[in-house]
Design a protein around this motif. Structure first.
Motif, PDB file in Angstrom:
ATOM      1  N   VAL A  57     -50.279  -0.578  10.177  1.00  0.00           N
ATOM      2  CA  VAL A  57     -49.825  -1.861  10.729  1.00  0.00           C
ATOM      3  C   VAL A  57     -51.023  -2.744  11.074  1.00  0.00           C
ATOM      4  N   ARG A  58     -52.204  -2.351  10.648  1.00  0.00           N
ATOM      5  CA  ARG A  58     -53.416  -3.123  10.960  1.00  0.00           C
ATOM      6  C   ARG A  58     -53.297  -4.543  10.417  1.00  0.00           C
ATOM      7  N   GLY A  59     -53.461  -5.526  11.301  1.00  0.00           N
ATOM      8  CA  GLY A  59     -53.402  -6.922  10.897  1.00  0.00           C
ATOM      9  C   GLY A  59     -52.014  -7.470  10.667  1.00  0.00           C
ATOM     10  N   CYS A  60     -50.977  -6.677  10.930  1.00  0.00           N
ATOM     11  CA  CYS A  60     -49.600  -7.106  10.668  1.00  0.00           C
ATOM     12  C   CYS A  60     -48.962  -7.734  11.908  1.00  0.00           C
ATOM     13  N   ASP A  61     -47.974  -8.588  11.672  1.00  0.00           N
ATOM     14  CA  ASP A  61     -47.123  -9.102  12.749  1.00  0.00           C
ATOM     15  C   ASP A  61     -45.932  -8.155  12.853  1.00  0.00           C
ATOM     16  N   VAL A  62     -45.905  -7.354  13.903  1.00  0.00           N
ATOM     17  CA  VAL A  62     -44.909  -6.295  14.032  1.00  0.00           C
ATOM     18  C   VAL A  62     -43.812  -6.726  15.010  1.00  0.00           C
ATOM     19  N   PHE A  63     -42.565  -6.472  14.611  1.00  0.00           N
ATOM     20  CA  PHE A  63     -41.406  -6.731  15.465  1.00  0.00           C
ATOM     21  C   PHE A  63     -40.713  -5.400  15.733  1.00  0.00           C
ATOM     22  N   VAL A  64     -40.667  -5.005  17.001  1.00  0.00           N
ATOM     23  CA  VAL A  64     -40.045  -3.747  17.406  1.00  0.00           C
ATOM     24  C   VAL A  64     -38.686  -4.051  18.015  1.00  0.00           C
ATOM     25  N   ILE A  65     -37.631  -3.496  17.403  1.00  0.00           N
ATOM     26  CA  ILE A  65     -36.258  -3.752  17.868  1.00  0.00           C
ATOM     27  C   ILE A  65     -35.773  -2.527  18.631  1.00  0.00           C
ATOM     28  N   GLN A  66     -35.418  -2.732  19.891  1.00  0.00           N
ATOM     29  CA  GLN A  66     -34.915  -1.629  20.699  1.00  0.00           C
ATOM     30  C   GLN A  66     -33.975  -2.161  21.776  1.00  0.00           C
ATOM     31  N   THR A  67     -32.714  -1.726  21.714  1.00  0.00           N
ATOM     32  CA  THR A  67     -31.787  -1.983  22.809  1.00  0.00           C
ATOM     33  C   THR A  67     -32.013  -0.925  23.879  1.00  0.00           C
ATOM     34  N   ILE A  68     -32.256  -1.355  25.108  1.00  0.00           N
ATOM     35  CA  ILE A  68     -32.509  -0.391  26.196  1.00  0.00           C
ATOM     36  C   ILE A  68     -31.169  -0.046  26.836  1.00  0.00           C
ATOM     37  N   GLN A  69     -30.471   0.881  26.187  1.00  0.00           N
ATOM     38  CA  GLN A  69     -29.146   1.294  26.624  1.00  0.00           C
ATOM     39  C   GLN A  69     -29.165   2.778  26.972  1.00  0.00           C
ATOM     40  N   ASP A  70     -28.037   3.282  27.412  1.00  0.00           N
ATOM     41  CA  ASP A  70     -27.903   4.683  27.803  1.00  0.00           C
ATOM     42  C   ASP A  70     -28.261   5.619  26.633  1.00  0.00           C
ATOM     43  N   PRO A  71     -29.194   6.570  26.859  1.00  0.00           N
ATOM     44  CA  PRO A  71     -29.939   6.869  28.088  1.00  0.00           C
ATOM     45  C   PRO A  71     -31.064   5.843  28.299  1.00  0.00           C
ATOM     46  N   VAL A  72     -30.938   5.076  29.360  1.00  0.00           N
ATOM     47  CA  VAL A  72     -31.785   3.908  29.582  1.00  0.00           C
ATOM     48  C   VAL A  72     -33.267   4.269  29.650  1.00  0.00           C
ATOM     49  N   ASN A  73     -33.622   5.224  30.485  1.00  0.00           N
ATOM     50  CA  ASN A  73     -35.037   5.530  30.694  1.00  0.00           C
ATOM     51  C   ASN A  73     -35.671   6.130  29.447  1.00  0.00           C
ATOM     52  N   GLN A  74     -34.912   6.920  28.724  1.00  0.00           N
ATOM     53  CA  GLN A  74     -35.414   7.474  27.462  1.00  0.00           C
ATOM     54  C   GLN A  74     -35.658   6.368  26.444  1.00  0.00           C
ATOM     55  N   SER A  75     -34.709   5.431  26.340  1.00  0.00           N
ATOM     56  CA  SER A  75     -34.863   4.307  25.414  1.00  0.00           C
ATOM     57  C   SER A  75     -36.080   3.467  25.773  1.00  0.00           C
ATOM     58  N   PHE A  76     -36.287   3.254  27.073  1.00  0.00           N
ATOM     59  CA  PHE A  76     -37.421   2.444  27.498  1.00  0.00           C
ATOM     60  C   PHE A  76     -38.749   3.149  27.210  1.00  0.00           C
ATOM     61  N   MET A  77     -38.810   4.444  27.450  1.00  0.00           N
ATOM     62  CA  MET A  77     -40.059   5.176  27.197  1.00  0.00           C
ATOM     63  C   MET A  77     -40.362   5.259  25.703  1.00  0.00           C
ATOM     64  N   GLU A  78     -39.343   5.382  24.868  1.00  0.00           N
ATOM     65  CA  GLU A  78     -39.568   5.326  23.422  1.00  0.00           C
ATOM     66  C   GLU A  78     -40.234   4.005  23.046  1.00  0.00           C
ATOM     67  N   LEU A  79     -39.715   2.921  23.606  1.00  0.00           N
ATOM     68  CA  LEU A  79     -40.281   1.603  23.333  1.00  0.00           C
ATOM     69  C   LEU A  79     -41.724   1.515  23.812  1.00  0.00           C
ATOM     70  N   GLU A  80     -41.985   1.938  25.035  1.00  0.00           N
ATOM     71  CA  GLU A  80     -43.329   1.850  25.591  1.00  0.00           C
ATOM     72  C   GLU A  80     -44.338   2.654  24.767  1.00  0.00           C
ATOM     73  N   ILE A  81     -43.952   3.836  24.337  1.00  0.00           N
ATOM     74  CA  ILE A  81     -44.866   4.691  23.570  1.00  0.00           C
ATOM     75  C   ILE A  81     -45.157   4.086  22.203  1.00  0.00           C
ATOM     76  N   VAL A  82     -44.130   3.504  21.563  1.00  0.00           N
ATOM     77  CA  VAL A  82     -44.355   2.835  20.276  1.00  0.00           C
ATOM     78  C   VAL A  82     -45.272   1.626  20.449  1.00  0.00           C
ATOM     79  N   LEU A  83     -45.076   0.867  21.521  1.00  0.00           N
ATOM     80  CA  LEU A  83     -45.926  -0.303  21.764  1.00  0.00           C
ATOM     81  C   LEU A  83     -47.376   0.104  21.967  1.00  0.00           C
TER      82      LEU A  83
END
Length: 328
Positions: A57-83
């Motif tokens: 992804v070097r030099g790319c414009d990246v769009f990460v799509i994630q709905t933070i839904q149940d299980p909320v905290n797991q979904s959020f941590m997946e997003l944070e780790i990918v970011l």
């Protein structure tokens, strides 16, 4: 070679869809004509999360799509780790697309020693070095001010209004439609929604934060009217249940519901099935295995895809708002 072609050559668009709402991710990618990057998310036995992105992804414009839904905290941590992974992989820009942003209801301090979790979420997202946030119908618009980066706050209410307009709801023609807010805090949302129908509003005189089976007084006239109860989300269904019973007790003939985010937690499906509601119209920002019997889901795939396309091509998001306002 024009400016757009040069931009696509130097900074190609990359899409990543995480596990919150895979069906919506696929719809958005198909509209944009861009494949979703292969992203392996592994959960260890102790709950830790590991993420591997298969392509550079070097030099790319990246769009990460994630709905933070149940299980909320797991979904959020997946997003944070990918970011974090994208930041360390030298992506050109990191844009977060969150159809439903959890914790948005905790946007103010109302009691001693109470957190403002919406601000905490904003801080955590920005710690990973994101460049932009794209979301739909925040619980409170002022949450945008919690961020020091651009926040594009799209609205799904025009999509819901269009559904009702397509099905013959118009205040000026029959003068029998009333838009209902389930409490005083939602009066502005009801007023905005009512503009699409030239319809008056009414308010359920709900006081306090506890919603129960009691019938409440109505502010406004709903007798002999078709009522559309409008809200930004439906969680356990208690607020919709209370509002439905109140408007029916005040003489409403039919009740409809228009809600952006269908959280449907606990026994919400059974509760909503037991109410005298004609239809519950929601969007597909959140995915479930089971839905109430009379629920109609309107997709936000086109709305989000256009938002992503406009951001990538440096077009004004305001153009989307202008087109939505033409529904009025």
């Amino acid at each position: 070679m024009n400016k757009e072609e040069l931009h696509r050559l130097l900074h190609p668009m990359k899409l990543i869809g995480l596990g919150g709402n895979p069906a919506l991710n696929e719809k958005i990618a198909k509209i944009l004509g861009e494949p979703l990057l292969e992203t392996a998310v592994h959960h260890f036995s102790d709950g830790e999360i590991q993420v591997n992105i298969s392509e550079t992804v070097r030099g790319c414009d990246v769009f990460v799509i994630q709905t933070i839904q149940d299980p909320v905290n797991q979904s959020f941590m997946e997003l944070e780790i990918v970011l974090d992974a994208l930041h360390r992989a030298s992506a050109h820009t990191i844009n977060v697309v969150v159809p439903y942003l959890a914790y948005s209801r905790s946007d103010t301090k109302t009691r001693s020693r109470e957190p403002i979790t919406a601000k905490l979420i904003a801080n955590l997202l920005q710690l990973t070095g994101i460049d932009r946030l794209l979301t739909i119908d925040l619980h409170a618009s002022q949450i945008q001010g919690f961020y020091d980066i651009p926040v594009d706050h799209l609205h799904a209410q025009p999509l819901l209004a269009q559904y009702f307009l397509d099905n013959g709801f118009a205040g000026r023609e029959g003068d029998d439609v009333v838009i209902v807010s389930p409490d005083h805090a939602g009066a502005k949302l009801a007023r905005n929604f009512g503009q699409y129908f030239d319809a008056p509003i009414a308010i359920v005189d709900q006081r306090g934060t506890r919603y129960d089976d009691e019938v409440h007084d109505m502010i406004g006239d709903v007798k002999g009217k078709k009522c559309i109860i409008v809200d930004d989300l439906v969680d356990t269904g208690s607020r919709i249940a209370s509002s439905t019973k109140s408007v029916m007790a005040a003489g409403a003939t039919k009740v409809y519901v228009a809600v952006t985010h269908a959280l449907l937690s606990q026994n919400a499906v059974d509760r909503l099935n037991g109410l005298p509601i004609e239809q519950i119209v929601v969007t597909d920002t959140i995915q479930h295995e089971q839905y109430p019997d009379r629920m109609v889901r309107i997709s936000v795939d086109q709305l989000l895809a256009r938002g992503i396309d406009y951001i990538y091509n440096d077009r004004s998001i305001h153009e989307i708002f202008d087109e939505q306002n033409r529904l009025k």
